[in-house]
Design an enzyme around this catalytic site. Structure first.
Site, mmCIF file in Angstrom:
data_model
loop_
_atom_site.group_PDB
_atom_site.id
_atom_site.type_symbol
_atom_site.label_atom_id
_atom_site.label_comp_id
_atom_site.label_asym_id
_atom_site.label_seq_id
_atom_site.Cartn_x
_atom_site.Cartn_y
_atom_site.Cartn_z
ATOM 1 C CE LYS A 130 -4.466 0.917 0.265
ATOM 2 N NZ LYS A 130 -5.604 0.066 -0.138
ATOM 3 C CG ASP A 170 -7.344 3.214 -0.757
ATOM 4 O OD1 ASP A 170 -7.766 2.054 -0.676
ATOM 5 O OD2 ASP A 170 -7.432 4.007 0.183
HETATM 6 P P1 NDP Z 1 -13.057 7.613 -2.649
HETATM 7 O O1 NDP Z 1 -11.992 8.620 -2.547
HETATM 8 O O2 NDP Z 1 -13.686 7.351 -3.974
HETATM 9 O O3 NDP Z 1 -14.235 7.955 -1.627
HETATM 10 C C1 NDP Z 1 -13.998 8.088 -0.275
HETATM 11 C C2 NDP Z 1 -15.304 8.395 0.434
HETATM 12 O O4 NDP Z 1 -15.121 8.300 1.828
HETATM 13 C C3 NDP Z 1 -15.794 9.815 0.161
HETATM 14 O O5 NDP Z 1 -17.205 9.829 0.304
HETATM 15 C C4 NDP Z 1 -15.126 10.598 1.304
HETATM 16 O O6 NDP Z 1 -15.783 11.816 1.638
HETATM 17 C C5 NDP Z 1 -15.248 9.593 2.434
HETATM 18 N N1 NDP Z 1 -14.154 9.771 3.394
HETATM 19 C C6 NDP Z 1 -12.838 9.565 3.172
HETATM 20 N N2 NDP Z 1 -12.127 9.835 4.264
HETATM 21 C C7 NDP Z 1 -13.011 10.236 5.185
HETATM 22 C C8 NDP Z 1 -12.898 10.658 6.529
HETATM 23 N N3 NDP Z 1 -11.698 10.711 7.134
HETATM 24 N N4 NDP Z 1 -14.034 10.964 7.205
HETATM 25 C C9 NDP Z 1 -15.235 10.917 6.593
HETATM 26 N N5 NDP Z 1 -15.402 10.533 5.311
HETATM 27 C C10 NDP Z 1 -14.321 10.196 4.635
HETATM 28 O O7 NDP Z 1 -12.435 6.275 -2.046
HETATM 29 P P2 NDP Z 1 -12.907 4.754 -2.260
HETATM 30 O O8 NDP Z 1 -14.373 4.673 -2.401
HETATM 31 O O9 NDP Z 1 -12.046 4.161 -3.293
HETATM 32 O O10 NDP Z 1 -12.451 4.113 -0.870
HETATM 33 C C11 NDP Z 1 -13.331 4.030 0.255
HETATM 34 C C12 NDP Z 1 -12.845 2.942 1.184
HETATM 35 O O11 NDP Z 1 -12.827 1.689 0.491
HETATM 36 C C13 NDP Z 1 -11.428 3.111 1.740
HETATM 37 O O12 NDP Z 1 -11.373 2.553 3.030
HETATM 38 C C14 NDP Z 1 -10.595 2.249 0.799
HETATM 39 O O13 NDP Z 1 -9.396 1.827 1.409
HETATM 40 C C15 NDP Z 1 -11.544 1.093 0.573
HETATM 41 N N6 NDP Z 1 -11.309 0.275 -0.609
HETATM 42 C C16 NDP Z 1 -11.245 0.820 -1.861
HETATM 43 C C17 NDP Z 1 -11.083 0.012 -2.959
HETATM 44 C C18 NDP Z 1 -11.121 0.535 -4.344
HETATM 45 O O14 NDP Z 1 -11.060 -0.266 -5.273
HETATM 46 N N7 NDP Z 1 -11.239 1.845 -4.577
HETATM 47 C C19 NDP Z 1 -10.886 -1.439 -2.812
HETATM 48 C C20 NDP Z 1 -11.050 -1.924 -1.468
HETATM 49 C C21 NDP Z 1 -11.228 -1.078 -0.422
HETATM 50 P P3 NDP Z 1 -15.231 13.211 1.007
HETATM 51 O O15 NDP Z 1 -15.560 13.141 -0.450
HETATM 52 O O16 NDP Z 1 -15.970 14.277 1.731
HETATM 53 O O17 NDP Z 1 -13.763 13.216 1.280
HETATM 54 O O1 2IT Z 2 -7.883 -1.714 -0.604
HETATM 55 C C1 2IT Z 2 -7.857 -2.206 -1.740
HETATM 56 O O2 2IT Z 2 -8.002 -3.417 -1.939
HETATM 57 C C2 2IT Z 2 -7.662 -1.300 -2.883
HETATM 58 N N1 2IT Z 2 -7.592 -0.093 -2.703
HETATM 59 C C3 2IT Z 2 -7.518 -1.865 -4.270
HETATM 60 C C4 2IT Z 2 -6.112 -2.328 -4.512
HETATM 61 C C5 2IT Z 2 -5.811 -2.764 -5.914
HETATM 62 O O3 2IT Z 2 -4.633 -3.072 -6.132
HETATM 63 O O4 2IT Z 2 -6.687 -2.816 -6.772
#
Ligand code: NDP
Ligand code: 2IT
Length: 451
Positions: A130, A170
């Site tokens: 990561k 992420d």
């Molecule tokens: P995005 O940046 O697309 O969205 C993040 C969302 O979470 C936004 O709505 C944001 O609000 C909110 N957010 C982020 N940080 C905070 C905080 N500190 N307090 C309150 N709200 C917060 O990210 P993703 O959707 O990609 O990721 C979301 C979660 O999923 C993370 O934990 C990530 O590690 C996990 N994840 C992502 C994957 C992926 O493929 N993208 C895969 C597996 C897990 P705002 O817009 O106001 O900042």
């Molecule tokens: O937390 C996660 O699994 C991710 N942000 C996706 C990682 C990836 O390599 O697609």
């Protein structure tokens, strides 16, 4: 002959705390896994003797570096960049890059540690890593984001590669940021290879990658409910977050006939008692997609909904909770309230959104609990398929990829079940995921000897 002297869980954690001072998220993630693994290896001398868990909880390496860039006003800005390469026993390091002002070494070490088990659960050949930066993309112009990403990759490129370490998106990193970073990697190295996943479709990306994490979360929910003779259709669902994972989880839940009543961002949460239709979900995707929109604007667009500033959605009664924003966004008190309001299932879209004492509340109340490392693995799984497509230089069709994602999620569910049954009949998916994820990595490490 050496006398075997096993440390117990408490001694193990004392060491983790001593060696990683102040890294509270990392301590939390390691403890959550260690409890189950100590139980599993109690009668398995080989894992103790080889100190496997201690080795997995010590990253192969942590790289940190300075990232300088110039903002639109000509000011010099200085950020810190990181890549944590946790473990590559079963494949090249793989895991996302997070750009958020809160990013620090503890958060990235917890994420890289979790990723190691998650990637193992997918059944694909990927190790755990990561990275990211404390750069805050919010409110930045495209040109500022481009200059930051180019500067970040100018340092990162020497640590990554298609067979070494393959980052992805992420929080704060989507197709735009991946584009700027991929472009810079290509320019510096003069190589066109699958060094990043989550790429655009015109330049080596995979269909279904964008949707895969959120869809996978709901598939895992579907499989958990099916296993207890229930269905997604008709369930009232509270979602947190409004980014990539949250919006695609909401979309799939609505498609399967659930009623999604909340979404959130860092400003607060929206409660829409009429339910988010697909049109409303797509409005959120578009509005939040460019990283400057506020979810608070939803209520002006869709009357009947209310915005709750500075709050999280967990007080809204629901059958299913899908925390999809960030770590530690669901506390013990939130878990108790959800249980009191009759929640049946909680499935983690974000990484470690539930605190350890929150997870205990769900386990004690026999609530179905889908842990992040299993439930959100669909994203990295399709990233793995993007790597395969880059290697073969062939693109799979959408239906093939949708089918593969569905199969992989079903398989993860079955892998968890193998180690998840509690004597009282409760299916402890968190324990199942920890043990199944651990075993494959541990056995590979044993094969390599002491290193
Ligand atoms: P995005 O940046 O697309 O969205 C993040 C969302 O979470 C936004 O709505 C944001 O609000 C909110 N957010 C982020 N940080 C905070 C905080 N500190 N307090 C309150 N709200 C917060 O990210 P993703 O959707 O990609 O990721 C979301 C979660 O999923 C993370 O934990 C990530 O590690 C996990 N994840 C992502 C994957 C992926 O493929 N993208 C895969 C597996 C897990 P705002 O817009 O106001 O900042
Ligand atoms: O937390 C996660 O699994 C991710 N942000 C996706 C990682 C990836 O390599 O697609």
């Amino acid at each position: 002959m050496a006398v075997s002297d096993h440390v117990n869980l408490e001694q193990f954690m004392d060491g983790v705390l001593r060696r990683n001072p102040g890294e509270t998220e990392f301590h939390q993630a390691v403890y959550e896994v260690a409890v189950d693994i100590f139980d599993f290896i109690e009668d398995k001398e080989v894992y103790h003797a080889a100190q496997i868990l201690r080795r997995i909880a010590e990253p192969d390496r942590v790289v940190s570096f300075r990232v300088c860039w110039e903002d639109d006003c000509g000011n010099v800005r200085v950020q810190r960049g990181y890549r944590v390469q946790n473990n590559n026993a079963i494949g090249p390091y793989k895991g996302g890059l997070r750009f958020h002002r809160s990013v620090n070494q503890s958060i990235l070490k917890f994420l890289a540690f979790e990723q190691t088990f998650k990637n193992s659960l997918t059944g694909l050949a990927m190790g755990g890593g990561k990275g990211g930066s404390d750069f805050n993309p919010k409110g930045k112009s495209d040109n500022e984001v481009m200059r930051f990403c180019q500067s970040f990759m100018t340092e990162l490129y020497r640590h990554v590669g298609e067979h070494t370490d393959v980052p992805a998106g992420d929080i704060g990193v989507g197709a735009r940021e991946i584009g700027y970073m991929f472009g810079q990697y290509k320019r510096i190295t003069n190589r066109y290879v699958g060094v990043l996943t989550g790429k655009g479709l015109e330049w080596g990306g995979s269909l279904v990658r964008k949707e895969s994490t959120g869809y996978g979360v709901v598939y895992f929910l579907e499989d958990m409910l099916k296993h207890s003779n229930d269905v997604v259709e008709g369930k009232v669902v509270a979602v947190s977050g409004s980014g990539n994972v949250a919006t695609h989880a909401a979309e799939k839940a609505v498609q399967l006939g659930a009623k999604v009543v909340t979404m959130s961002d860092s400003g607060g949460f929206v409660h829409d008692p009429d339910g988010f239709t697909l049109e409303k979900v797509h409005w959120v995707m578009a509005h939040k997609g460019h990283r400057s929109g506020q979810l608070a604007d939803y209520v002006a667009e869709f009357p009947g909904a209310t915005f709750h500033e500075g709050e999280r959605p967990w007080k809204v009664p629901c059958d299913v909770a899908l925390p999809c924003a960030t770590q530690n966004e669901l506390s013990k008190a939130d878990a108790e309230l959800l249980v009191k309001n009759g929640v049946k299932a909680v499935v983690e879209g974000a990484n470690m959104p539930t605190t350890n004492d929150g997870v205990k509340v769900f386990r004690d109340a026999r609530v179905l609990f889908g842990p992040a490392k299993a439930a959100n693995a669909g994203g990295v799984a399709v990233s793995g398929l993007e790597m395969s497509q880059n290697s073969t230089r062939l693109m799979l069709r959408e239906e093939e990829l949708q089918g593969l994602l569905r199969d992989i999620m079903l398989n993860i569910h079955s892998n968890c079940l193998e180690y998840a049954k509690r004597p009282d009949g409760y299916v402890d998916y968190a324990k199942g995921a920890n043990i199944a994820g651990f075993k494959k990595v541990a056995d590979a490490m044993l094969a390599f000897g002491i290193q």
